[in-house]
Design an enzyme around this catalytic site. Structure first.
Site, PDB file in Angstrom:
ATOM      1  N   GLY A 113       0.808  -1.211   0.000  1.00 39.56           N
ATOM      2  CA  GLY A 113       0.000   0.000   0.000  1.00 39.56           C
ATOM      3  C   GLY A 113       0.842   1.261   0.000  1.00 39.56           C
ATOM      4  N   SER A 114       0.329   2.305   0.635  1.00 42.98           N
ATOM      5  CA  SER A 114       0.826   3.674   0.446  1.00 42.98           C
ATOM      6  C   SER A 114       2.223   3.958   0.981  1.00 42.98           C
ATOM      7  CB  SER A 114      -0.156   4.661   1.057  1.00 42.98           C
ATOM      8  OG  SER A 114      -1.393   4.585   0.394  1.00 42.98           O
ATOM      9  N   VAL A 115       2.850   3.046   1.706  1.00 46.22           N
ATOM     10  CA  VAL A 115       4.229   3.298   2.139  1.00 46.22           C
ATOM     11  C   VAL A 115       5.150   3.462   0.931  1.00 46.22           C
ATOM     12  CG1 VAL A 115       4.011   2.125   4.366  1.00 46.22           C
ATOM     13  CG2 VAL A 115       4.712   0.809   2.352  1.00 46.22           C
TER      14      VAL A 115
END
Length: 712
Positions: free
Chosen positions: A315-317
């Site tokens: 995801g957004s990491v």
């Protein structure tokens, strides 16, 4: 008479000639067949079994010890004993005394309480018509203390086989990285040999360094193959294996294990991993995988090292690397705006939406898009701002989608979804926010280290050094390795500011991770989990990657877990606790280094307190008695634990009058050991070494008394 005399002489000569011919023929027959002509006995086997007047004993070399960075023993050899009883009356000592069980009833009666086996069952075995018998699980894996008790009975016929096995003091403790070694049996020249061989983890990859060289003793033996008194012909001493020192710190690892266990239970996670690294050096300070296993039991449910090998859609990491590329190329103005909510990349397909049901936040800046973790910010950047070739080169330079190794341990590659999509745009876009392509925890941690090292990545490692166990000289010393310059100094500064905003600005996605005492920076992520070619409904990978402190990061931490329910609050407890523990350890005031020796603890159970204290102090250890009794009934650490000088050893006595000691400078493990022995209710506040306690030294303690200790 003369004629008769001549005939007799001829007869004698003929007999002698026949005997000589028979002897010569027997010698020839023996040389060809190996058997005696008259008896048919196999002389070769007889000579071999007899040992040719010699008996050879292999002297097993000690396998090297694996230590933590704070000199705690992680893996070491431990001796166990297997009991057997000789029943054959042919077994005699060198001076012709019985070396077999003489009084079977007495032997069974005295042996039963020691090995915890029913007396009648022991007697049943001793009455068998065989050369020797064993006692099953009751007689296996006996400690040196139990062996000494049996020897003290002075009963003939009871003998032992010494077995050396591998012991992992902390059990489930960075198990996939430490690995395990086990005893393997090999038949060589009709002789059975045993050796401890690494099967997994560092135990396997450093097996050659850890393995010693066996020695041997050669004895003179009699016809029954018993060693003759003073019969040593020669002796070659064994050479112990080298010791391996890991970068893992036991205090940080213990804190991580404790916090991750709570997270896994609270979130009912199926898989989880966490690791923290020293940002400037690459030293991995702690690493945890769930599910895990105890190397002593080898109760593995999963054979994959989740941190090193499990590639997930985090995801957004991953958005940090898209932003860093655009900033580094001078293409992105963080104050410029874009329309959030939905991004249409193909009119025939469903648009990509932001995580808040594609509602978005209206027209916002790319800076706020990062704080709010906007997927549409990434899509707009990748289609309107970013140089694709430059970004893909960054992916290459950052080491994504490549297999590798850490100290010989293989690491996973992950999959670049956009490379096999027949030219479709969607996987290129989704990769930008951590979907559609997969990454390992190791890759993410290494990538984020560039934001701590002026744009260069540091290479993570687990083995600090290899030391000759006899000379104490370093055979190998790890060195810090950096990548080429990936980001400029100004880019790194801007990225730290962005990562700080995620954690420290109210309203940002990472604010639950905010710490009042430490300026943590980082990025959160939530990724869907694919199974059988489709994403699972309401099942996610929840992730976090961060650094601390903001101005000059000393640690990088990565965390992900998979479950149906995510909680930033519970994830933050892990991150905050582990980061605080790591920074406390790194920033401890340096002390003068002194030469230390090590000592392997014996069992002091049932020994007098005075005797145990005398032995411990003579080896520069610090004994602490619990209770006012005269006899030791329990101890910490347990027998066979290897300790360095000045270490504390707790001796629980049979006395009930227990007073509160000063716990200043104690570790959590020591405090918990004391609490268990003293039967008090201990509450631990903070992380690190104890500096204050709620009950003063010298106070008489009551059962279940509440005691709070404070650490920093």
């Amino acid at each position: 008479m003369k004629k008769n005399s001549n005939q007799s002489a001829k007869i004698v000569l003929c007999i002698i000639a026949l005997v000589v011919v028979a002897l010569v023929f027997n010698v020839v027959f023996l040389g060809v067949t190996g058997k005696h002509l008259v008896s048919g006995n196999d002389i070769k086997d007889y000579a071999k079994n007899r040992g040719g007047g010699q008996k050879v004993e292999t002297l097993q070399a000690k396998r090297g010890t694996i230590y933590s960075s704070d000199n705690e023993v992680i893996a070491s050899d431990v001796k166990k004993y297997k009991l057997y009883a000789v029943l054959s009356k042919t077994r005699l000592t060198a001076d012709k005394k019985p070396a077999y069980v003489v009084d079977k009833k007495e032997t069974a009666k005295k042996l039963a309480p020691i090995i915890k086996m029913d007396e009648d069952k022991i007697l049943e075995r001793l009455n068998k018509d065989t050369y020797q018998v064993e006692f099953g699980s009751y007689g296996n894996n006996l400690s040196a203390l139990v062996k000494d008790k049996i020897d003290a009975l002075n009963l003939p016929g009871l003998e032992f086989t010494e077995l050396t096995s591998r012991n992992y003091r902390y059990g489930d403790f960075a198990s996939y990285e430490v690995g395990y070694a086990q005893v393997l049996t090999e038949e060589l020249e009709s002789k059975t040999t045993q050796s401890i061989v690494g099967q997994m983890g560092i135990e396997k990859t450093y097996n050659d360094e850890l393995t010693g060289t066996n020695g041997q003793k050669i004895y003179l033996a009699d016809n029954n193959n018993y060693i003759l008194p003073n019969g040593i012909i020669s002796e070659t001493a064994p050479v112990a294996g080298n010791d391996v020192y890991l970068t893992i710190d036991t205090d940080i690892q213990t804190e991580m294990d404790l916090q991750m266990k709570k997270l896994v239970e609270a979130q009912k996670a199926d898989k989880a991993t966490c690791a923290i690294m020293e940002a400037k050096t690459g030293r991995i300070l702690a690493v945890t995988n769930y599910p895990s296993f105890d190397p002593n039991k080898r109760d593995m449910k999963n054979y994959v090292d989740l941190f090193l090998n499990e590639a997930v859609e985090p995801g957004s990491v991953f958005k940090a690397f898209v932003y860093a590329n655009a900033l580094n190329d001078g293409r992105l103005n963080l104050k410029s705006t874009y329309p959030s909510g939905k991004f249409v990349y193909d009119k025939k397909l469903k648009p990509i939406g932001d995580w808040n049901d594609a509602q978005g936040w209206g027209t916002i800046s790319y800076e706020k898009g990062f704080y709010y973790s906007s997927n549409t910010a990434i899509c707009n950047m990748l289609t309107k701002i970013t140089d694709k070739e430059s970004l893909l080169q960054d992916y290459e330079d950052l080491g994504f989608f490549k297999a590798g190794e850490v100290d010989g341990l293989p690491t996973g590659s992950g999959v670049a979804g956009y490379k096999n999509n027949d030219g479709r745009l969607v996987e290129y876009l989704t990769t930008g926010y951590g979907q559609g392509s997969t990454f390992t925890g190791l890759q993410l941690m290494r990538g984020y280290s560039a934001f701590a090292n002026d744009g260069k990545m540091v290479e993570p490692y687990l083995v600090e050094k290899v030391v000759n166990s006899e000379t104490k000289e370093n055979v190998y010393q790890a060195k810090t390795q950096y990548s080429k310059q990936i980001y400029s100094t100004s880019t790194v500064k801007k990225m730290r500011d962005l990562l700080s905003g995620v954690i420290n600005l109210k309203g940002s996605t990472g604010y639950p991770y905010h710490m009042d005492d430490i300026r943590l920076i980082g990025k959160t992520g939530t990724g869907q989990v694919a199974k059988d070619g489709r994403y699972r409904s309401n099942y996610y990978t929840n992730s976090f990657v961060g650094l601390a402190p903001y101005d000059d990061p000393e640690v990088v931490i990565v965390l992900w877990y998979q479950s149906y329910a995510g909680s930033a609050v519970n994830s933050a407890k892990v991150v905050n606790g582990v980061v605080r523990a790591a920074l406390n350890k790194i920033n401890e005031q340096p002390v003068k280094k002194v030469e230390t020796s090590t000592f392997v603890l014996d069992s002091y159970l049932n020994q007098s307190v005075d005797f145990a204290k005398k032995i411990l102090t003579s080896h520069q250890l610090s004994p602490l008695t619990i209770g006012d009794g005269k006899t030791v009934i329990d101890q910490y650490p347990k027998a066979k634990t290897e300790l360095s000088s000045k270490s504390r050893v707790f001796l629980q006595t049979n006395g009930t009058n227990i007073t509160m000691p000063s716990m200043e400078g104690w570790s959590r493990k020591e405090a918990e050991a004391f609490a268990s022995m003293a039967n008090i209710d201990l509450k631990f506040e903070g992380v690190g070494s104890i500096y204050k306690q709620s009950v003063t030294k010298g106070t008489k303690l009551k059962d279940n008394q509440k005691v709070t200790v404070y650490a920093k």
